[in-house]
Write an enzyme that holds these catalytic residues in place. Structure first.
Site, PDB file in Angstrom:
ATOM      1  CB  THR A 172      -0.831   0.010   1.308  1.00 18.88           C
ATOM      2  OG1 THR A 172      -1.672  -1.132   1.333  1.00 18.88           O
ATOM      3  CG2 THR A 172      -1.688   1.241   1.467  1.00 18.88           C
ATOM      4  NE  ARG A 200      -8.817  -7.625   2.419  1.00 14.90           N
ATOM      5  CZ  ARG A 200      -7.728  -6.847   2.488  1.00 14.90           C
ATOM      6  NH1 ARG A 200      -7.427  -6.028   1.507  1.00 14.90           N
ATOM      7  NH2 ARG A 200      -6.955  -6.896   3.541  1.00 14.90           N
ATOM      8  N   GLY A 224       0.112  -3.277   5.503  1.00 12.86           N
ATOM      9  CA  GLY A 224       0.200  -4.586   6.146  1.00 12.86           C
ATOM     10  C   GLY A 224      -1.164  -5.246   6.144  1.00 12.86           C
TER      11      GLY A 224
HETATM   12  N1  ASP Z   1      -3.197  -2.932   4.004  1.00 15.76           N
HETATM   13  C1  ASP Z   1      -3.425  -3.483   2.706  1.00 15.76           C
HETATM   14  C2  ASP Z   1      -4.706  -4.269   2.718  1.00 15.76           C
HETATM   15  O1  ASP Z   1      -4.950  -4.973   3.672  1.00 15.76           O
HETATM   16  C3  ASP Z   1      -2.330  -4.330   2.166  1.00 15.76           C
HETATM   17  C4  ASP Z   1      -0.926  -3.981   2.535  1.00 15.76           C
HETATM   18  O2  ASP Z   1      -0.647  -2.855   2.875  1.00 15.76           O
HETATM   19  O3  ASP Z   1      -0.043  -4.850   2.471  1.00 15.76           O
HETATM   20  O4  ASP Z   1      -5.402  -4.210   1.747  1.00 15.76           O
END
Ligand code: ASP
Length: 315
Positions: A172, A200, A224
């Protein structure tokens, strides 16, 4: 008058100079975070945000994004947006033109169309090839394919195929800016977890979970495993802890420690970038060796800094 500053997740490096240029011209924190995020969304080499993001389990790229202004706690977000690259600009339009905060799915696509956003096939051949290699051809899908969703989500945290090509299948971008007037704004954009279940939504479009800004106390944004930040309202927690007197570092540590309480078989990495109300930056990660980027108006280029490592059992 203060000097402006922008802080971002490490993949925001490419957009940081443009964001700071906005502040140098006395532009707003909101314009700055959007200018920076836009460049990451357009970057074909980043498979975690915007154009060329990795798709969901059916092979459709679905984008989540949000913006928040710390002056009046105004916010806008889009979720599971298909067919358009400019998710962060659309999130801003939700904030500025609708009496709503979050528009998801078909509605987000309809809004983009009505506002004349440029339609684009954002699934690149490269991202499609990665998807097919990992999941097989969609035409061969059978019942067992669908039942593998949970397994794949768990595997994504340490996918050997991706480790070998130096990629992780999720990510992200976070941008937080404080402008010369002391206004703070934050922006978050992502294609979410690769192979996610269609529809989702992660933490990125959920105000309070992956993104929060309040001029009075500061701002925070996450990357994350979004489900963890959704359940702990991690970005809002950081800001709240600062409100109740904690330093930026202590607030980050407390928000990370809260994740330890989660009963989550898919528990994995969490990362936060933050800015306090005076424009001091900070960042933390549950993983070792993670970095973030910072640039003030008086700097020629972004500075990459180490995130504070906070060990959370199970991540
Ligand atoms: N936070 C993001 C999500 O859950 C993914 C990521 O940042 O790795 O969609």
């Amino acid at each position: 008058m203060d000097q402006g500053i922008v802080v971002a997740s490490a993949n925001g490096h490419i957009g940081l100079p443009a964001a700071v240029d906005v502040l140098r011209q006395s532009g707003s924190a909101l314009d700055a975070v959007i200018a920076g995020t836009r460049l990451v969304e357009a970057n074909p080499d980043d498979h975690t945000v915007g154009y060329s993001g990795l798709p969901n389990m059916l092979g459709d790229v679905e984008l989540d994004a949000s913006v928040m202004e710390g002056a009046g706690l105004k916010a806008g977000a889009v979720g599971a947006l298909q067919g358009y690259q400019d998710a962060v600009d659309l999130a801003r339009k939700v904030m500025e033109t609708l009496p709503h905060v979050l528009i998801a799915g078909d509605g987000s696509r309809q809004l983009a169309e009505e506002l004349g956003f440029e339609q684009r096939d954002i699934l690149t051949p490269e991202a499609e090839a990665i998807w097919k290699k990992r999941l097989g051809d969609p035409r061969d899908r059978d019942a067992s394919y669908m039942s593998r969703v949970s397994e794949l989500v768990a595997a994504n945290a340490s996918d050997a195929d991706f480790a070998s090509i130096g990629e992780i299948p999720h990510g992200t971008v976070n941008f937080i800016a404080r402008d010369r007037d002391g206004n703070i704004a934050s922006a978050v954009s992502t294609s979410g977890w690769a192979w996610k279940y269609p529809g989702r939504l992660g933490d990125s479009p959920i105000i309070g979970a992956g993104n929060y800004a309040d001029n009075r106390w500061g701002a925070a944004a996450c990357t994350g495993r979004g489900e963890m930040a959704q359940r702990c309202l991690t970005a809002h927690s950081v800001v709240t802890f600062m409100r109740f007197g904690m330093s930026l570092e202590a607030a980050l540590e407390q928000a990370m420690n809260d994740l330890a309480h989660l009963d989550d078989p898919y528990k994995s990495e969490m990362n936060i970038v933050a800015l306090d109300k005076d424009g001091n930056p900070g960042a933390a990660s549950t993983a070792v060796g993670k970095t973030y980027v910072v640039m003030r108006e008086d700097m020629d280029e972004p500075e990459e800094r180490q995130r504070m490592h906070i060990s959370v059992p199970g991540t």
